[in-house]
Design a protein around this motif. Structure first.
Motif, mmCIF file in Angstrom:
data_model
loop_
_atom_site.group_PDB
_atom_site.id
_atom_site.type_symbol
_atom_site.label_atom_id
_atom_site.label_comp_id
_atom_site.label_asym_id
_atom_site.label_seq_id
_atom_site.Cartn_x
_atom_site.Cartn_y
_atom_site.Cartn_z
ATOM 1 N N VAL A 133 0.840 -1.186 0.000
ATOM 2 C CA VAL A 133 0.000 0.000 0.000
ATOM 3 C C VAL A 133 0.881 1.244 0.000
ATOM 4 O O VAL A 133 1.639 1.483 0.935
ATOM 5 N N GLY A 134 0.760 2.068 -1.053
ATOM 6 C CA GLY A 134 1.503 3.310 -1.116
ATOM 7 C C GLY A 134 3.002 3.135 -1.109
ATOM 8 O O GLY A 134 3.734 4.030 -0.727
ATOM 9 N N GLY A 135 3.487 1.965 -1.504
ATOM 10 C CA GLY A 135 4.922 1.725 -1.440
ATOM 11 C C GLY A 135 5.457 1.206 -2.752
ATOM 12 O O GLY A 135 4.876 1.385 -3.820
ATOM 13 N N LEU A 136 6.605 0.539 -2.670
ATOM 14 C CA LEU A 136 7.283 0.019 -3.844
ATOM 15 C C LEU A 136 7.163 -1.497 -3.827
ATOM 16 O O LEU A 136 7.158 -2.119 -2.780
ATOM 17 N N ASP A 137 7.073 -2.091 -4.993
ATOM 18 C CA ASP A 137 7.027 -3.550 -5.023
ATOM 19 C C ASP A 137 8.367 -4.100 -5.520
ATOM 20 O O ASP A 137 9.257 -4.369 -4.729
ATOM 21 N N HIS A 138 8.547 -4.246 -6.831
ATOM 22 C CA HIS A 138 9.801 -4.829 -7.310
ATOM 23 C C HIS A 138 10.983 -3.897 -7.073
ATOM 24 O O HIS A 138 12.116 -4.366 -6.853
ATOM 25 N N GLU A 139 10.748 -2.593 -7.094
ATOM 26 C CA GLU A 139 11.843 -1.638 -6.932
ATOM 27 C C GLU A 139 12.485 -1.702 -5.556
ATOM 28 O O GLU A 139 13.631 -1.284 -5.390
ATOM 29 N N ARG A 140 11.772 -2.211 -4.566
ATOM 30 C CA ARG A 140 12.387 -2.321 -3.240
ATOM 31 C C ARG A 140 13.566 -3.283 -3.260
ATOM 32 O O ARG A 140 14.392 -3.261 -2.348
ATOM 33 N N PHE A 141 13.639 -4.143 -4.278
ATOM 34 C CA PHE A 141 14.744 -5.093 -4.384
ATOM 35 C C PHE A 141 15.811 -4.667 -5.392
ATOM 36 O O PHE A 141 16.880 -5.268 -5.437
ATOM 37 N N THR A 142 15.531 -3.646 -6.197
ATOM 38 C CA THR A 142 16.477 -3.269 -7.253
ATOM 39 C C THR A 142 17.083 -1.887 -7.049
ATOM 40 O O THR A 142 17.990 -1.505 -7.801
ATOM 41 N N LEU A 143 16.591 -1.124 -6.084
ATOM 42 C CA LEU A 143 17.160 0.186 -5.774
ATOM 43 C C LEU A 143 17.844 0.142 -4.410
ATOM 44 O O LEU A 143 17.691 -0.820 -3.652
ATOM 45 N N PHE A 144 18.581 1.201 -4.100
ATOM 46 C CA PHE A 144 19.245 1.328 -2.801
ATOM 47 C C PHE A 144 18.379 2.209 -1.886
ATOM 48 O O PHE A 144 17.785 3.187 -2.340
ATOM 49 N N PHE A 145 18.376 1.868 -0.600
ATOM 50 C CA PHE A 145 17.561 2.620 0.362
ATOM 51 C C PHE A 145 18.380 2.922 1.619
ATOM 52 O O PHE A 145 18.159 2.330 2.679
ATOM 53 N N PRO A 146 19.317 3.846 1.512
ATOM 54 C CA PRO A 146 20.151 4.161 2.684
ATOM 55 C C PRO A 146 19.473 5.097 3.677
ATOM 56 O O PRO A 146 19.977 5.271 4.788
ATOM 57 N N PHE A 147 18.346 5.721 3.293
ATOM 58 C CA PHE A 147 17.698 6.699 4.162
ATOM 59 C C PHE A 147 16.413 6.119 4.745
ATOM 60 O O PHE A 147 15.697 5.358 4.088
ATOM 61 N N SER A 148 16.114 6.534 5.966
ATOM 62 C CA SER A 148 14.900 6.081 6.642
ATOM 63 C C SER A 148 13.680 6.763 6.029
ATOM 64 O O SER A 148 13.646 7.981 5.872
ATOM 65 N N TRP A 149 12.685 5.968 5.714
ATOM 66 C CA TRP A 149 11.450 6.517 5.138
ATOM 67 C C TRP A 149 10.719 7.387 6.149
ATOM 68 O O TRP A 149 10.085 8.364 5.782
#
Length: 566
Positions: A133-149
């Motif tokens: 809901v309101g988030g990322l699906d496949h991109e959560r595994f293919t992008l970098f997420f160094p910052f806290s949402w």
């Protein structure tokens, strides 16, 4: 001792202590992780309170924040301690401090003993999950997420946008197929050991540390590499709302939780004393040992989501207002709007009230005041007849009027004199029944006998205003039940449209009108329209009227009301 419990705790330590003792009394070892953000004084008091239980131990502390690696690290360390210290544990059950056992622990132990090789973990590929809901699906595994949402939302969003612009795509470790699911799992010793002792563990960790919300994908993905038998479901009842936030269970959810037949529920309100008293001190055994089935109560949660997102029909609420198009129907009940009828018939409003039993108002949106039925100055819901109050928000005024009088059909008059802004809202309202006799506004002008130059100017203004109203009613976006007659075609056979309107207003069984309204005398009306044409104004909305011969000077016009009969 076949089931070990991991508890992730960060608040409500009195309740966490109760639950830990409940697990320990049933013979389950417990490993507790306490968030490192918790003050040392609080942490010390909590550990001291449970120090009398030898099978309750504490794991190294990590900083745990929603959607970050700390939750996975805390689960890893607690799981390693559980496997090292308690050799008899066959299944490890991950819970939180807000989880509450719903059935006797012995039933959970027996249930898992009967399934010694089964891992209970919700695990689905990104293409198969409907709950992001309101988030990322496949991109959560293919992008970098160094910052806290949560703490750095701006940097989080800008970094995602930059990576999309640069077409960044991370390499997924060989052999790993990303899966997602609930954080709350119950894994066998074999599967959990294989994940924690995997030679590729460091590589997997480096990858998942920069995945978004890794606690919902790390174990869910790696279990697919090592498990012999996965049941893709959680044994913990955990429901989420339309925004992806967990539902909180309160005391009045007692019967609902019983009906689920689940072993554990999350998330329990810390002050729900009745729930803790019932399930910790007097656990009820499911005599028929039913399979845990949270789906049994999905219908109730679906209704809750619908009520929160759509609300009650015709009643506005904070979560939907004032966003256009979010309303669950503009109004709460059906109502009828009449344009041109009161101008064409004598005493139309009293007649309509007698014929239908509805509450019939005058022009609710007249320039001077809202003409409530019976000359009232204050209506249900403390609605005053003040024009300034009404015109501050005409849509809310109408919505409140229909809501406050629901159960009784409301009818009112409208015309080109009235505030025009409300017509578009009524045209979009499926509850509205709008009946229009176009051009009937000319009848009061015809009968007034005023200065013709002024009448001509007023007629031109009214025709222009009604033309704009009719354009709105004829819009393809209009959803109201709309009927439009020209004045000429209506007076040719008025009984048929009148009967149709009366039947639609709500008689349980259609009936013939016992009484008909008296139509005003229209002798000379055609000549009046011709005079408007002669003065350069083209009256076209009322249809074609024949021009009567001009009366002789000696003749005195006799008024002959047109009585519509059955």
């Amino acid at each position: 001792m076949s089931v070990g419990i991991i508890m992730l705790v960060h608040t409500a330590f009195d309740r966490a202590e109760q639950v830990a003792r409940h697990w320990a009394r049933a013979g389950c070892p417990v490993v507790i992780h306490v968030d490192s953000k918790v003050p040392e004084k609080t942490y010390g008091a909590f550990t001291k309170a449970l120090s009398d239980l030898p099978d309750v131990i504490f794991s190294p502390r990590h900083r745990c924040e929603w959607g970050t690696w700390g939750l996975v690290a805390a689960s890893q360390d607690a799981a390693e301690m559980m496997l090292d210290r308690f050799a008899a544990v066959r299944h490890v059950y991950l819970t939180s401090g807000s989880c509450l056992p719903l059935r006797p622990v012995e039933e959970l132990i027996d249930y898992l003993d009967a399934r010694p090789q089964t891992d209970f973990i919700e695990s689905a590929t990104t293409a198969d999950v409907p709950w992001t809901v309101g988030g990322l699906d496949h991109e959560r595994f293919t992008l970098f997420f160094p910052f806290s949402w949560r703490r750095n939302r701006y940097l989080f969003d800008r970094f995602v946008e930059a990576q999309r612009a640069l077409h960044v795509s991370r390499r997924i470790p060989k052999g790993v197929v990303p899966h997602m699911g609930s954080q709350w799992w119950c894994l066998t010793r074999q599967t959990l050991s294989a994940i924690l002792q995997c030679p590729q563990r460091r590589r997997h960790e480096r990858y998942f540390k920069r995945v978004w919300i890794p606690d919902e994908s790390y174990f869910q993905s790696l279990a697919r590499l090592h498990s012999q038998n996965i049941e893709s479901r959680s044994l913990t009842l955990s429901k989420f709302d339309f925004q992806g936030k967990p539902h909180i269970f309160y005391d009045d959810h007692l019967q609902l939780l019983r009906r689920s037949d689940c072993f554990v529920a999350r998330k329990i309100w810390p002050h729900a004393g009745r729930l803790y008293q019932t399930f910790l001190n007097h656990p009820e055994s499911a005599a028929n040992r039913q399979e845990p089935n949270p789906g049994k109560i999905d219908r109730i949660f679906a209704k809750a989501v619908d009520r929160r997102t759509r609300g009650r029909s015709g009643l506005y609420m904070q979560s939907r207002y004032p966003n256009f198009g979010w309303e669950n129907g503009m109004t709460a009940a059906r109502y009828s709007v009449f344009q041109g009828f009161a101008e064409l018939f004598e005493d139309f409003e009293p007649w309509l009230g007698r014929a239908t039993g509805a509450q019939v108002h005058g022009h609710l949106f007249a320039p001077e005041r809202a003409e409530f039925a019976g000359g009232q100055t204050l209506l249900n819901g403390a609605l005053p007849d003040t024009a300034a109050y009404r015109d501050w928000n005409p849509k809310a005024f109408l919505t409140n009027l229909i809501w406050s009088t629901r159960g009784e059909r409301q009818c009112f008059q409208f015309g080109p004199h009235d505030a025009p802004d409300i017509m578009w809202d009524m045209a979009r309202d499926p509850n509205a029944q709008i009946s229009v006799i176009s051009g009937a506004w000319a009848v009061p002008l015809f009968r007034s006998g005023g200065d013709f130059s002024k009448l001509r100017a007023e007629a031109a203004a009214l025709q222009k205003a009604e033309h704009a109203l009719l354009d709105e009613l004829r819009s393809p976006d209009a959803k109201a039940r709309i009927r439009i007659w020209t004045m000429a075609e209506f007076i040719e056979a008025p009984m048929e449209p009148l009967q149709l309107i009366i039947d639609e207003i709500g008689h349980k069984s259609p009936r013939r009108l016992a009484e008909a309204p008296v139509m005003l005398d229209l002798n000379g009306f055609g000549r009046f329209l011709q005079q408007l044409k002669n003065q350069g104004m083209h009256p076209y909305l009322m249809g074609d009227f024949p021009v009567e011969p001009a009366p002789r000077p000696s003749a005195s016009p006799a008024r002959k009301p047109y009585l519509v009969k059955n």
